[in-house]
Design an enzyme around this catalytic site. Sequence first.
Site, PDB file in Angstrom:
ATOM      1  N   TYR A 299       0.827  -1.217   0.000  1.00 52.70           N
ATOM      2  CA  TYR A 299       0.000   0.000   0.000  1.00 52.70           C
ATOM      3  C   TYR A 299       0.859   1.264   0.000  1.00 52.70           C
ATOM      4  CZ  TYR A 299      -3.315  -3.478   1.900  1.00 52.70           C
ATOM      5  OH  TYR A 299      -4.087  -4.583   2.123  1.00 52.70           O
ATOM      6  N   GLU A 374     -17.263  -0.421  23.731  1.00 61.31           N
ATOM      7  CA  GLU A 374     -18.363  -0.255  22.762  1.00 61.31           C
ATOM      8  C   GLU A 374     -19.039   1.114  22.834  1.00 61.31           C
ATOM      9  OE1 GLU A 374     -20.374  -3.856  23.912  1.00 61.31           O
ATOM     10  OE2 GLU A 374     -19.844  -4.840  22.022  1.00 61.31           O
TER      11      GLU A 374
END
Length: 397
Positions: A299, A374
């Site tokens: 990349y 979360e």
Amino acid sequence: MNKDLILKLSNNIRSELIKIRRQIHAYPEPGLEEVKTAKLVGDKLEELGLEVKRNIGVTGVTGLLRGEKPGKTILLRADMDCLRMKELNHVEYKSTRKGFMHACGHDAHTTWLLGAAMILSQMKEKISGDILFLFQPAEEGPGGADRMIKEGVLDNPKVDAALGAHVWPDLESGKIGLTYNSMMAAPDMFKIKIYGKGGHGAHPNNTIDPISIGCQIYMSLQTIISRQINPVEPAVLSITQFNGGSAHNVIPDNVEMIGTVRSLTEEMREFIPASMEKLIKGITKANGGTYEFKYIPYYPPVINDTYMVDIVKEAGGIILGEDNIYINSVPTMGGEDFSYFQQKVPGAFFVVGTRNGEKGITNSLHNPYFNIDEDILPQASAILSEAALLYLDKNKS
Ligand code: NI
């Protein structure tokens, strides 16, 4: 001001996002095999009324949300793939697939981007332009961003800017981290094969010992980093495999060395392999051997656009408060294929803190105990939503 509405909408979807994230976490799929994850994503986007395209670059999905007013198009990107490793967490939503785990948080990325789609699809009348939600396969390899670009995701409508984000366990939950300019390295790979002449370990004078040549090369390659590159320019060269030989008394015919080079600019990506080959060639020749050298570019480096980082900074400040925006001045030598989008349009990649000591969430990415706080899911959805609206508002036609 969109802030209050975005916060309200993001708060409303909190439990749904946690449910989605746990569902994806329990069924991790590796690069180009994200079949169930892609279906979940595509179905949800369709339910929200977006224009959905599936199976782009094998398993990629996009959802286009058209605003009620004309304007530019911004792309928001998430990755869907997991890692090939065993999860050791004891949680009810633990991976149900042996040897696969969402240990890089791509389950969270997919979820928070769905969250942004849920928020923004309820705000169409406030959107000047289009928002393209892009869920790519195979960030961990063999690369999904490039595949999707080649299939035309940046055209029709023509995408003008891109944003993406990654969970970051070094940063406290409730904060985001921004980097101007160079943020992540090009994670290139190389293979060196040294051919000598094998023979008896007792008679090295009758051989050309490729292990000895390999060791000289191993040592001298580090001088590229320490002697040839400006000390303030970040660059890494690591040899991670060195294979050769089959018995204690046999000098082998050949050895192989494999490794990675990490650098932050295109100039370095040309300079380092050229320097490597000069050393390999000289040392091998001096010892009477031959070589093969392959440099495989992966990349491109992640280089952030200043204007787009400013957009995220403003959006993050609105949603989290300015005290919770961390400006990171040092790049990391990890890689990310979000860079392919940045080669085509101005883009910013940022990190979302997930560390929460009180909840025992402190493990690093790619660790078998990796987990996230979360609470960040609706926050990240809100930041992406705010950033997209800010960009489109500031660039109204
Ligand atoms: Ni990742």
